[in-house]
Design an enzyme around this catalytic site. Structure first.
Site, short mmCIF file in Angstrom:
data_model
loop_
_atom_site.label_atom_id
_atom_site.label_comp_id
_atom_site.label_asym_id
_atom_site.label_seq_id
_atom_site.Cartn_x
_atom_site.Cartn_y
_atom_site.Cartn_z
N PRO A 25 11.76 -1.10 -0.77
CA PRO A 25 11.84 0.11 -1.59
C PRO A 25 12.19 1.14 -0.51
O PRO A 25 11.57 1.12 0.66
CB PRO A 25 10.26 0.34 -2.04
CG PRO A 25 9.65 -0.55 -1.32
CD PRO A 25 10.32 -1.82 -0.82
N GLN A 101 8.57 -0.29 -7.35
CA GLN A 101 7.21 -0.03 -6.40
C GLN A 101 6.58 0.94 -7.29
O GLN A 101 7.05 2.10 -7.52
CB GLN A 101 7.48 0.36 -5.15
CG GLN A 101 6.14 0.44 -4.24
CD GLN A 101 6.44 0.81 -3.00
OE1 GLN A 101 7.12 1.92 -2.95
NE2 GLN A 101 6.32 0.04 -1.93
N TYR A 183 -0.50 6.44 1.34
CA TYR A 183 -0.69 6.98 0.08
C TYR A 183 -1.98 6.72 -0.39
O TYR A 183 -2.79 6.20 0.04
CB TYR A 183 0.58 6.50 -0.77
CG TYR A 183 1.80 7.03 -0.07
CD1 TYR A 183 1.91 8.38 0.09
CD2 TYR A 183 2.92 6.12 0.14
CE1 TYR A 183 3.15 8.61 0.61
CE2 TYR A 183 4.21 6.58 0.87
CZ TYR A 183 4.31 7.90 1.08
OH TYR A 183 5.39 8.47 1.51
N ARG A 231 1.92 -4.00 -1.72
CA ARG A 231 2.10 -3.69 -0.33
C ARG A 231 1.15 -2.91 0.49
O ARG A 231 0.32 -2.18 -0.08
CB ARG A 231 3.31 -2.25 -0.27
CG ARG A 231 3.86 -1.99 0.94
CD ARG A 231 5.02 -1.21 1.24
NE ARG A 231 6.08 -2.19 1.59
CZ ARG A 231 7.15 -1.86 2.16
NH1 ARG A 231 7.65 -0.49 2.06
NH2 ARG A 231 8.03 -2.71 2.34
N ARG A 324 16.66 -0.31 6.14
CA ARG A 324 17.81 0.28 6.82
C ARG A 324 19.08 -0.60 6.97
O ARG A 324 20.15 -0.08 6.95
CB ARG A 324 17.61 0.65 8.19
CG ARG A 324 16.59 1.84 8.17
CD ARG A 324 16.25 2.49 9.67
NE ARG A 324 15.43 3.59 9.52
CZ ARG A 324 14.08 3.53 9.20
NH1 ARG A 324 13.24 2.31 9.22
NH2 ARG A 324 13.40 4.83 9.30
#
Length: 363
Positions: A25, A101, A183, A231, A324
């Site tokens: 993600p 996600q 988070y 995750r 990336r």
């Protein structure tokens, strides 16, 4: 021609991903009021054309206040759900599994988008909102959040449940619970950000409680056939923070609660300096996998086909998720198959097959 573990299918529940090279993600900060548009269709769709086994959509807010920025997508109303549907359908039509996600940014919510040129928390009078966290402790440089009550925690669990229901209704094959990168769920798990003394703080098991409650709620909502991923950050890169041994325990509990695969990353709950060399997170992945017995996905500068193959072939992880490298080359899996000499014609779209190495050798 060579055999490749990276390009072997992997089954979870009722579904099979065509290979083990997946798209991680990646935030795009390109939604309006949480609603995605054509950018996401092209951005995510190209990875399915490019041969990915799973295409995972970015951190998507389970509530308005759970978004990182006002440019982040959500899946908490009908308009957002409907906007995601053609994206999921396109990914599936081109051979990949579509994942999303589900996330709540906690104390790192209500920040400026990277494109704005501004940094920090967005004030409420400028379109921002009050943030929440396990404790009223600010992330460095951001506003002090409001400590969640037990009723507020229950609301978060139900928001993840509802988002999971909407994700499946939108056509996604699988969902991932985001409990990493500093988070909200990671904030509960890490002793650096969770200073509670009630049933949601203190011991590792208490700090993990919200994650496990959410995994159980999501599993209950999506049913027995839908894969659920989690995750986790394998370490905090900060003294007194989470260790791979801690996270190995949590990963095992998550599997018991209904998770099928643990997607491992590191850091995020504080500002930290990570090593950054190729495969720098892999030693932590091996520890978490050994303790938990879980299937895992590895991320973090695994940016060559050869290294990705080695990760899966040696059993360091079951899946490689790259970010990336897919941005550099949306057809990364096609190129990786070519580089590894994989006899894998089915991976190539008919429109692109003339460019494959196998076609060049045959001609």
């Amino acid at each position: 021609m060579t055999e490749s573990r990276l390009f072997e299918p992997i089954s979870m529940r009722a579904l099979t991903a065509r290979n083990r090279l997946w798209v991680a993600p990646m935030c795009q900060y390109s939604a309006v009021d949480g609603v995605i548009g054509d950018w996401h269709l092209v951005h995510l769709g190209q990875f399915a054309i490019g041969g990915a086994g799973v295409v995972m959509a970015e951190a998507t807010g389970v509530s308005a206040e759970g978004r990182i920025t006002d440019g982040c997508p959500g899946i908490y109303n009908d308009e957002q759900q409907d906007a995601w549907a053609p994206v999921a359908a396109f990914i599936r039509a081109h051979g990949a599994l579509a994942g999303i996600q589900l996330a709540h940014a906690g104390r790192k919510a209500s920040t400026y988008t990277p494109f704005s040129g501004r940094h920090g928390s967005v004030p409420e009078d400028d379109g921002g909102w009050e943030t929440v966290a396990p404790s009223a402790v600010a992330h460095e440089g951001l506003a002090v959040p409001r400590e969640l009550t037990e009723a507020g925690i229950d609301d978060v669990v139900e928001a993840f449940r509802d988002a999971a229901r909407r994700a499946i209704a939108a056509g996604f094959d699988l969902v991932e619970v985001h409990a990493a990168h500093g988070y909200l769920l990671h904030e509960f798990l890490s002793p650096l950000s969770n200073h509670r003394t009630d049933a949601w703080g203190g011991t590792l098991r208490n700090r993990a409680r919200i994650i496990l409650d959410i995994v159980r709620a999501v599993r209950d909502e999506v049913g027995a056939e839908v894969p659920v991923l989690v995750r986790l950050s394998a370490r905090d890169w900060h003294e007194g923070g989470l260790t791979p041994e801690d996270v190995g325990e949590v990963a095992g509990w998550a599997v018991e609660a209904g998770a099928d695969l643990i997607d491992l990353t590191t850091g995020g709950v504080t500002h930290s300096t990570e090593p950054g060399e190729q495969g720098y997170q892999l030693p932590d992945d091996v520890i978490v996998k050994a303790i938990s017995g879980a299937r895992t996905a590895a991320v973090g500068r695994i940016d060559s086909a050869a290294l990705a193959e080695e990760v899966v072939a040696t059993g360091a992880a079951d899946v490689v998720m790259s970010a990336r490298e897919w941005l550099r080359d949306p057809h990364y899996a096609l190129r990786a198959a070519d580089e590894l000499g994989v006899p894998y014609r089915e991976l190539w779209p008919l429109q692109y097959e003339r460019a494959s190495r196998l076609r060049r050798v045959a001609s």
